[in-house]
Design a protein around this motif. Sequence first.
Motif, short mmCIF file in Angstrom:
data_model
loop_
_atom_site.label_atom_id
_atom_site.label_comp_id
_atom_site.label_asym_id
_atom_site.label_seq_id
_atom_site.Cartn_x
_atom_site.Cartn_y
_atom_site.Cartn_z
N ILE A 1 -12.07 13.32 -35.03
CA ILE A 1 -11.06 12.27 -35.13
C ILE A 1 -10.55 11.95 -33.73
N LEU B 1 -5.73 8.86 -42.44
CA LEU B 1 -7.14 8.95 -42.11
C LEU B 1 -8.01 8.17 -43.09
N ASP B 2 -9.06 7.63 -42.56
CA ASP B 2 -10.17 7.14 -43.38
C ASP B 2 -11.17 8.29 -43.36
N ALA B 3 -11.06 9.17 -44.38
CA ALA B 3 -11.84 10.42 -44.39
C ALA B 3 -12.40 10.70 -45.77
N VAL C 1 -4.31 4.02 -38.42
CA VAL C 1 -5.26 4.73 -39.30
C VAL C 1 -6.38 5.25 -38.42
N ARG C 2 -6.62 6.53 -38.50
CA ARG C 2 -7.68 7.15 -37.70
C ARG C 2 -8.94 7.26 -38.54
N ARG C 3 -10.07 6.97 -37.97
CA ARG C 3 -11.34 7.02 -38.67
C ARG C 3 -12.13 8.24 -38.21
N ARG D 1 -15.23 10.28 -37.35
CA ARG D 1 -16.60 10.02 -36.91
C ARG D 1 -17.52 10.98 -37.64
N LEU E 1 -7.07 6.24 -48.56
CA LEU E 1 -6.68 6.70 -47.23
C LEU E 1 -6.03 8.06 -47.41
#
Length: 97
Positions: A74, A26-28, A92-94, A96, A36
């Motif tokens: 996500i 994740l980009d969290a 890679v999940r970003r 929102r 990441l």
Amino acid sequence: MRVLDDGAWISVNDDRKVRVSELWRLDAPDLCECALTDLVVENFQSVGADGSTVEVQVYGQCIACGEKGTTGWIPVGRVRGGEFAELDRSAVRRVRR
């Protein structure tokens, strides 16, 4: 779309599609300070749709730093022609915001 089995599955049209116990990249930045996040998904909190995109909020733990928490929304799939198509699990999940 709904959450099943005490947060263990996401169901689309009464068919289990996405499960916990997976490792997501994740980009969290709101969850932890890692560039990441390598998140072990422990529980689905909510499921919804933003247009044709199916999104979830999950509770999990970053395996790199140990931080635990609930994510923002996500993306996990899309609805195309009335059918659910899961996003590539290696992507890679970003989150929102």
